[in-house]
Motif scaffolding. Structure first.
Motif, mmCIF file in Angstrom:
data_model
loop_
_atom_site.group_PDB
_atom_site.id
_atom_site.type_symbol
_atom_site.label_atom_id
_atom_site.label_comp_id
_atom_site.label_asym_id
_atom_site.label_seq_id
_atom_site.Cartn_x
_atom_site.Cartn_y
_atom_site.Cartn_z
ATOM 1 N N GLY A 18 0.657 -1.173 -0.003
ATOM 2 C CA GLY A 18 -0.030 0.001 -0.059
ATOM 3 C C GLY A 18 0.855 1.260 0.143
ATOM 4 N N ALA A 19 0.074 2.421 -0.275
ATOM 5 C CA ALA A 19 0.987 3.856 -0.165
ATOM 6 C C ALA A 19 1.634 3.931 0.988
ATOM 7 C CB ALA A 19 -0.177 4.680 -0.610
ATOM 8 N N THR A 48 9.243 0.963 -6.948
ATOM 9 C CA THR A 48 8.344 1.582 -5.901
ATOM 10 C C THR A 48 7.174 1.966 -6.975
ATOM 11 O OG1 THR A 48 9.206 3.859 -6.716
ATOM 12 C CG2 THR A 48 10.064 2.618 -4.499
ATOM 13 N N ALA A 49 7.130 1.579 -8.171
ATOM 14 C CA ALA A 49 6.052 1.849 -9.105
ATOM 15 C C ALA A 49 5.171 0.495 -9.530
ATOM 16 C CB ALA A 49 6.738 2.791 -10.525
ATOM 17 N N LEU A 50 5.743 -0.675 -8.896
ATOM 18 C CA LEU A 50 5.144 -1.892 -9.099
ATOM 19 C C LEU A 50 4.215 -2.228 -8.084
ATOM 20 C CD1 LEU A 50 8.683 -3.757 -10.354
ATOM 21 C CD2 LEU A 50 6.880 -2.887 -11.880
ATOM 22 N N VAL A 54 3.261 -7.266 1.092
ATOM 23 C CA VAL A 54 4.004 -7.110 2.021
ATOM 24 C C VAL A 54 3.459 -8.234 3.098
ATOM 25 C CG1 VAL A 54 4.592 -5.443 4.089
ATOM 26 C CG2 VAL A 54 4.093 -4.596 2.200
ATOM 27 N N ALA A 55 4.655 -8.841 3.490
ATOM 28 C CA ALA A 55 4.468 -10.066 4.609
ATOM 29 C C ALA A 55 4.529 -9.436 6.195
ATOM 30 C CB ALA A 55 5.462 -10.871 4.522
ATOM 31 N N LEU A 56 3.666 -9.849 6.888
ATOM 32 C CA LEU A 56 3.508 -9.371 8.239
ATOM 33 C C LEU A 56 3.690 -10.489 8.880
ATOM 34 C CD1 LEU A 56 0.510 -7.145 8.077
ATOM 35 C CD2 LEU A 56 2.911 -6.204 7.988
ATOM 36 N N LEU A 57 4.608 -10.617 10.051
ATOM 37 C CA LEU A 57 4.707 -11.706 11.002
ATOM 38 C C LEU A 57 4.709 -11.053 12.225
ATOM 39 C CD1 LEU A 57 6.131 -14.514 11.213
ATOM 40 C CD2 LEU A 57 8.376 -13.552 11.312
#
Length: 181
Positions: A18-19, A48-50, A54-57
């Motif tokens: 996300g932004a 940054t444009a792709l 994000v993985a959260l642990l």
């Protein structure tokens, strides 16, 4: 899958990049790769444009992956895990593969360099196959990204791009992946 592997995987959550993640991803990419530009097969990508994930642990950012879909192919452009052995990389590749399939791609592919033995082990255990060695391609990549070092991991000269791919119809067959990747 052992109970420990299941516990590790269950602690990993994945969400779209996300932004509010861009500054963090930019800092991570700059720290690990010398900037936000990634070069593969003679093409420079602004990561940054792709789109990505994000993985959260345990609620904390533990990794990021970016990708691009072009026709029936999806390139995994970047993959960074901050917690080795916790299932972060696997969860991120699973998410990219899902997005690729949803986007109509039949092939997931990536480029790594000849010095990145850790990545080669991970991707092959996941089920990717080495399909090409692009000899001396990194010299051309340095024209687009001069910050690519001459010497890489384990003191190995960085010279070649290694292309790995995974036909997406293989996903879902649990026998193709090691639970420890």
């Amino acid at each position: 899958m052992t109970s420990l592997d299941h516990e590790r995987k269950s602690r990993v959550a994945v969400r779209p990049l996300g932004a509010d993640d861009v500054a963090w991803a930019r800092e991570l990419s700059t720290e690990r790769w010398g900037g936000v530009v990634s070069v593969s097969r003679g093409v420079a990508h602004d990561t940054t444009a792709l789109p990505g994930f994000v993985a959260l642990l345990d609620g904390e950012r533990a990794g990021v992956a970016t990708y691009r879909i072009a026709g029936r192919e999806c390139e995994l452009v970047t993959l960074d895990s901050l917690r080795e052995g916790a299932g972060v990389g696997t969860a991120l590749v699973d998410a990219v593969a899902g997005a690729a399939r949803a986007g109509g791609a039949a092939r997931l592919w990536l480029i790594t360099t000849n010095d990145n033995l850790h990545a080669l082990r991970f991707y092959q255990r996941y089920g990717f196959d080495l399909v090409a060695v692009h000899r001396d391609a990194v010299a051309r990549s340095r024209e687009l990204k001069p910050s690519i070092p001459e010497i890489g991991l384990d003191g190995i000269p960085i010279r070649h791009e290694l292309e790995l791919d995974l036909p997406l119809d293989l996903l879902g067959l649990s026998s193709t992946r090691s639970p420890e990747c």
